[in-house]
Enzyme design. Structure first.
Site, PDB file in Angstrom:
ATOM      1  N   ALA A  20     -42.685  58.254 -26.133  1.00 46.43           N
ATOM      2  CA  ALA A  20     -43.872  58.208 -26.997  1.00 46.43           C
ATOM      3  C   ALA A  20     -44.817  59.370 -26.689  1.00 46.43           C
ATOM      4  CB  ALA A  20     -44.571  56.862 -26.894  1.00 46.43           C
ATOM      5  N   HIS A  21     -44.262  60.562 -26.683  1.00 45.23           N
ATOM      6  CA  HIS A  21     -45.095  61.751 -26.520  1.00 45.23           C
ATOM      7  C   HIS A  21     -44.337  62.995 -26.988  1.00 45.23           C
ATOM      8  CE1 HIS A  21     -42.970  61.774 -22.521  1.00 45.23           C
ATOM      9  NE2 HIS A  21     -42.847  63.047 -22.843  1.00 45.23           N
TER      10      HIS A  21
END
Ligand code: TYD
Length: 143
Positions: free
Chosen positions: A49-50
């Site tokens: 999630a980045h």
């Protein structure tokens, strides 16, 4: 899209296993400054999630199976399953990634182009989309 799937070179012996390797210049186009690996992850856990602003990476899974979801913020999305020690993903900057563990204790290894810097991370998806759009505008206007 900003990524490439490669087959890692290997030397195999009939009874004493396989040795796998990759090198700057031959297999990847950046110098490796840091290596990290993620262990003890239960099945179905999602990490990632980045995106990174500058960091280049090579990801591989020497044991187990991990789905790597990639999103360039401009509509290109794909899922690559790393489930063999001789498969790797070379990941350029500015790609949003999620990783899902398909098998308990699968190991994710990552070799990257720079030392750790939290300022290189974008951890908010709407901010990532803005960052991609601004970078694309800069490229097209030459600013
Ligand atoms: P992160 O990169 O978010 O891992 P994942 O994408 O697998 O969830 O890193 C998790 C935490 O570890 C975060 O607090 C940053 C820290 N970290 C370091 O201190 N050094 C490192 O080299 C890395 C990759 C992460």
């Amino acid at each position: 899209m900003g990524y490439k799937v490669i087959n890692i070179q290997h030397k195999d012996t009939l009874s004493s296993g396989n040795l796998l390797f990759f090198e700057t210049g031959t297999d990847i186009d950046f110098e490796i400054k840091r290596v990290y690996y993620i262990v003890n992850v239960p099945k179905n856990i999602r990490r990632g999630a980045h995106a990174h602003k500058q960091l280049k990476q090579i990801l591989f899974c020497p044991f187990g199976s991990i789905d790597i979801s990639l999103d360039n913020g401009s509509g290109d999305k794909s899922v690559i399953t790393l489930s063999s020690p001789d498969k790797a993903i070379i990941l350029m900057p500015c790609i949003w990634r999620d990783m899902i563990w398909n098998i308990d204790n699968s190991v994710l290894c990552v070799a990257v182009s720079d030392t750790y810097d939290e300022n290189d991370y974008i951890r908010n998806y709407p901010e990532f989309l803005i960052y991609v759009r601004e970078n694309d505008e800069q490229k097209s206007t030459g600013i």
